[in-house]
Enzyme design. Structure first.
Site, mmCIF file in Angstrom:
data_model
loop_
_atom_site.group_PDB
_atom_site.id
_atom_site.type_symbol
_atom_site.label_atom_id
_atom_site.label_comp_id
_atom_site.label_asym_id
_atom_site.label_seq_id
_atom_site.Cartn_x
_atom_site.Cartn_y
_atom_site.Cartn_z
ATOM 1 N N CYS A 1 61.413 15.050 -11.331
ATOM 2 C CA CYS A 1 62.874 14.929 -11.343
ATOM 3 C C CYS A 1 63.554 15.826 -10.326
ATOM 4 O O CYS A 1 64.560 15.462 -9.747
ATOM 5 C CB CYS A 1 63.381 15.283 -12.730
ATOM 6 N N GLU B 1 68.138 16.578 -19.571
ATOM 7 C CA GLU B 1 67.431 16.864 -18.313
ATOM 8 C C GLU B 1 67.193 15.529 -17.638
ATOM 9 O O GLU B 1 66.269 14.799 -17.998
ATOM 10 C CB GLU B 1 66.077 17.551 -18.599
ATOM 11 N N GLU C 1 66.652 24.485 -19.932
ATOM 12 C CA GLU C 1 65.353 24.738 -20.537
ATOM 13 C C GLU C 1 64.769 25.959 -19.833
ATOM 14 O O GLU C 1 65.139 26.268 -18.697
ATOM 15 C CB GLU C 1 64.447 23.515 -20.367
ATOM 16 N N ASN D 1 56.237 11.975 -17.004
ATOM 17 C CA ASN D 1 55.654 12.664 -15.838
ATOM 18 C C ASN D 1 54.990 13.992 -16.165
ATOM 19 O O ASN D 1 54.033 14.391 -15.499
ATOM 20 C CB ASN D 1 56.700 12.815 -14.730
HETATM 21 N N1 LIG Z 1 65.493 16.664 -15.312
HETATM 22 C C1 LIG Z 1 64.284 16.624 -15.819
HETATM 23 O O1 LIG Z 1 63.808 17.617 -16.337
HETATM 24 C C2 LIG Z 1 63.466 15.380 -15.735
HETATM 25 C C3 LIG Z 1 64.025 14.150 -15.569
HETATM 26 N N2 LIG Z 1 63.262 13.020 -15.527
HETATM 27 C C4 LIG Z 1 63.880 11.727 -15.260
HETATM 28 O O2 LIG Z 1 63.306 10.739 -16.101
HETATM 29 C C5 LIG Z 1 63.208 9.485 -15.441
HETATM 30 C C6 LIG Z 1 61.836 8.897 -15.598
HETATM 31 O O3 LIG Z 1 61.430 8.963 -16.916
HETATM 32 P P1 LIG Z 1 61.436 7.675 -17.878
HETATM 33 O O4 LIG Z 1 60.486 7.981 -18.983
HETATM 34 O O5 LIG Z 1 61.230 6.454 -17.084
HETATM 35 O O6 LIG Z 1 62.938 7.711 -18.400
HETATM 36 P P2 LIG Z 1 63.589 6.850 -19.570
HETATM 37 O O7 LIG Z 1 64.996 7.297 -19.626
HETATM 38 O O8 LIG Z 1 63.302 5.428 -19.427
HETATM 39 O O9 LIG Z 1 62.815 7.314 -20.879
HETATM 40 C C7 LIG Z 1 62.778 8.641 -21.294
HETATM 41 C C8 LIG Z 1 62.490 8.683 -22.777
HETATM 42 O O10 LIG Z 1 63.587 8.139 -23.491
HETATM 43 C C9 LIG Z 1 63.138 7.131 -24.392
HETATM 44 N N3 LIG Z 1 64.225 6.166 -24.513
HETATM 45 C C10 LIG Z 1 64.472 5.093 -23.723
HETATM 46 N N4 LIG Z 1 65.603 4.466 -24.130
HETATM 47 C C11 LIG Z 1 66.069 5.148 -25.207
HETATM 48 C C12 LIG Z 1 67.209 5.005 -26.053
HETATM 49 N N5 LIG Z 1 68.091 4.024 -25.891
HETATM 50 N N6 LIG Z 1 67.379 5.890 -27.047
HETATM 51 C C13 LIG Z 1 66.520 6.918 -27.220
HETATM 52 N N7 LIG Z 1 65.424 7.097 -26.459
HETATM 53 C C14 LIG Z 1 65.198 6.238 -25.446
HETATM 54 C C15 LIG Z 1 61.882 6.622 -23.746
HETATM 55 O O11 LIG Z 1 61.049 5.976 -24.669
HETATM 56 C C16 LIG Z 1 61.271 7.892 -23.216
HETATM 57 O O12 LIG Z 1 60.611 8.628 -24.219
HETATM 58 C C17 LIG Z 1 63.582 9.779 -14.020
HETATM 59 O O13 LIG Z 1 64.901 9.345 -13.785
HETATM 60 C C18 LIG Z 1 63.535 11.271 -13.900
HETATM 61 O O14 LIG Z 1 64.346 11.828 -12.959
HETATM 62 C C19 LIG Z 1 61.922 13.083 -15.679
HETATM 63 C C20 LIG Z 1 61.319 14.288 -15.862
HETATM 64 C C21 LIG Z 1 62.046 15.530 -15.868
HETATM 65 C C1 LIG Z 2 57.054 21.560 -12.927
HETATM 66 N N1 LIG Z 2 57.965 20.999 -11.958
HETATM 67 C C2 LIG Z 2 58.897 22.029 -11.514
HETATM 68 C C3 LIG Z 2 57.224 20.557 -10.799
HETATM 69 C C4 LIG Z 2 58.700 19.853 -12.483
HETATM 70 C C5 LIG Z 2 59.455 20.108 -13.752
HETATM 71 C C6 LIG Z 2 60.507 19.099 -14.059
HETATM 72 C C7 LIG Z 2 59.995 17.769 -14.478
HETATM 73 O O1 LIG Z 2 59.619 17.651 -15.663
HETATM 74 O O2 LIG Z 2 59.981 16.832 -13.653
#
Ligand SMILES: NC(=O)C1=CN([C@@H]2O[C@H](COP(=O)(O)OP(=O)(O)OC[C@H]3O[C@@H](n4cnc5c(N)ncnc54)[C@H](O)[C@@H]3O)[C@@H](O)[C@H]2O)C=CC1
Ligand SMILES: C[N+](C)(C)CCCC(=O)O
Length: 504
Positions: free
Chosen positions: A298, A264, A478, A167
């Site tokens: 997120c 995160e 972060e 994202n």
């Molecule tokens: N708290 C935060 O800062 C953020 C959290 N998110 C969360 O991420 C999710 C969406 O992102 P996605 O890319 O679909 O998540 P995902 O968990 O499917 O993938 C994230 C990353 O992990 C890698 N990955 C997948 N399985 C793995 C494994 N077994 N071992 C190591 N690496 C692995 C993927 O290739 C990708 O680079 C949402 O649930 C969202 O809330 C997204 C952005 C910011």
């Molecule tokens: C930049 N912000 C605050 C809109 C989102 C940052 C967290 C994320 O990577 O989803």
């Protein structure tokens, strides 16, 4: 130099093809040594394939880690001020190339160019902030009896792995590499295979700015490549942004190597609107909390609790403004919502809306697919932003993270009740409150079980403020000074100035 671009029409949707290699190792773009499986990378706005991405295997992962290890030897010996200068230069180059990077991000992610520019600004600000801290990272001096003393050294960890979500591809890489590099670490970064493009530009910028070759490497691939990185014995730390299920797997792998992790993860954050709030700001806040990056954020405040007294007025205004959001070609200046990341994700979000209706929620606007008039966009992944009314706390759309443009509105009557309901979730990433009553505002955020809270705004990202979750939303922080703790370790040195008093 427009690396990776073909032709001159870099600013038009539907024209980019990516031809250069997307792995980056020892200061150069490389084809992976053992790239096996090919992943198609899409342009969400058109559904076109931008390139086929070879996923790195064990050999490539090891080469990247070894290259980081070699650069770590040089970088970790430099003074904080020397590192600061290089990082400031990287920030300057990002600023200079803002438009090109934002365009790349828009083409690969689908978000509007308007938003992508903000992401790039937050990215260079992050590097600038940690450059500023690099020179002042220090330990303590502690006086002991008889002239003896101790001191602490703040030392880097070594080779850190960054694994990113799709994202905010460029921004996530900066949020991880900024503090990591400032502390003297090296990094191997793996972006999501959906958005592999812009992070390689960051790698080039670091090299151009003067980091030792190999300090910041990019390996491409999905889960299998990510696992190889997490399990590599020479990796000292893992910082992960992504979903909860993957976060759990990362932590399990890290446990086997006693590696510290930053997680995160996702969220289902509450946004509480009291009846004494400035309505105009509260409505704007609710839109900011739900519809940035097509709702794929997120920390979004997707459970909007509204005090019953103002429910109708607030809802009417939110719906009116949501319907006005300009959807379409993300590279057009006036577009405010682009395309979702890919077809399966769009279908998943649609599935949540269907289920919400079945469970009794009312679609107050949007939620349906959007087909732009421009023929080149007809295979893009667009939908109209959705506001759901008549929601109940136990509905799936209120409990699960949808990661799409779907806002759920929930009425409440008392502060006590809303806090109870707001906290009744396994997640704890963010939360927000709109009120003119300052005591109430601080009382409410103090009671919210979430790592990132907003009063009278939502989803702004000053890099000076730590960001991260409670509960299933993860741990570690972060941004802000706090991130330093997660990319460094303390060594204590105890110095004897007298004779050894032996017990024996
Ligand atoms: N708290 C935060 O800062 C953020 C959290 N998110 C969360 O991420 C999710 C969406 O992102 P996605 O890319 O679909 O998540 P995902 O968990 O499917 O993938 C994230 C990353 O992990 C890698 N990955 C997948 N399985 C793995 C494994 N077994 N071992 C190591 N690496 C692995 C993927 O290739 C990708 O680079 C949402 O649930 C969202 O809330 C997204 C952005 C910011
Ligand atoms: C930049 N912000 C605050 C809109 C989102 C940052 C967290 C994320 O990577 O989803």
């Amino acid at each position: 130099m427009l690396l990776g671009w073909v032709g001159t029409a870099v600013s038009a949707t539907g024209t980019l093809t990516v031809q250069q290699p997307l792995n980056y190792r020892a200061g150069a773009r490389v084809q992976p040594a053992d790239g096996g499986q090919l992943e198609e990378v899409f342009e969400p706005a058109t559904g076109r394939v931008l390139c086929k991405l070879p996923c790195s295997g064990e050999k490539e992962v090891d080469l990247a880690v070894q290259s980081a290890k070699a650069a770590f030897k040089i970088w970790s010996q430099m003074s904080g001020m020397e590192r600061c200068r290089v990082m400031l230069e990287a920030a300057r180059i990002i600023r200079e190339q803002r438009e090109e990077i934002a365009t790349m991000e828009t083409i690969n992610n689908g978000k509007s160019i308007f938003e992508a520019r903000v992401d790039i600004d937050i990215s260079w600000q992050c590097l600038e902030y940690y450059a500023g801290l690099a020179g002042s990272l220090a330990g303590e001096h502690i006086q002991l009896p008889g002239g003896s003393f101790g001191y602490t050294r703040r030392e880097p960890l070594g080779v850190c792995v960054g694994i990113g979500a799709w994202n905010y591809p460029f921004q996530i890489a900066c949020w991880k590499s900024g503090p990591a590099l400032a502390c003297g670490n090296a990094m191997v970064f793996k972006p999501s295979p959906f958005t592999p493009i812009s992070v390689v530009r960051l790698a080039e910028i670091f090299t151009e700015a003067g980091v030792p070759k190999g300090l910041f490497n990019v390996v491409q691939g999905g889960a299998a490549t990510g696992q190889l990185l997490c399990q590599h014995p020479d990796v000292a730390k893992i910082s992960f942004t992504g979903s909860v299920p993957t976060g759990i797997k990362i932590m399990e792998m890290a446990a086997k190597g006693i590696k510290p992790v930053t997680l995160e993860l996702g969220g289902k954050s509450p946004l509480i609107i009291f009846s004494d709030a400035d309505l105009e700001n509260a409505v704007k806040g609710a839109l900011m909390a739900n519809f940035l990056t097509q709702g794929e954020v997120c920390c979004n405040g997707t459970r909007v609790f509204v005090e019953r007294k103002i429910l109708d007025t607030f809802t009417k205004e939110v719906v009116k403004r949501t319907q006005k959001i300009k959807i379409g070609d993300p590279l057009l200046e006036d577009t405010r919502m682009g395309a979702l990341i890919n077809r399966p994700h769009l279908n998943r979000v649609q599935g949540f809306i269907k289920q919400a209706k079945e469970q009794g929620a009312e679609v107050l606007c949007g939620g349906d697919l959007y087909v732009p008039d421009d023929p080149k966009l007809k295979n893009g992944y667009y939908m109209r932003p959705c506001v759901l009314g008549n929601c109940k706390d136990d509905m799936t759309c209120v409990k699960e993270e949808i990661f799409g443009p779907v806002m759920a509105i929930l009425p409440f009557d008392t502060e006590e009740e809303v806090l109870e309901r707001a906290n009744a979730t396994k997640f704890g990433l963010a939360g927000g409150v709109f009120t003119r009553d300052i005591q109430k505002a601080h009382r409410v955020v103090a009671a919210l079980k979430a790592g990132m809270c907003f009063i009278n705004n939502y989803n702004i990202s000053p890099v000076e403020l730590p960001f991260g979750g409670y509960k299933f939303s993860g741990f570690g922080r972060e941004n802000g000074r706090a991130a330093i703790e997660y990319y460094s370790q303390l060594k204590t040195v105890c110095v004897e100035m007298g004779d050894v008093e032996s017990v024996f």
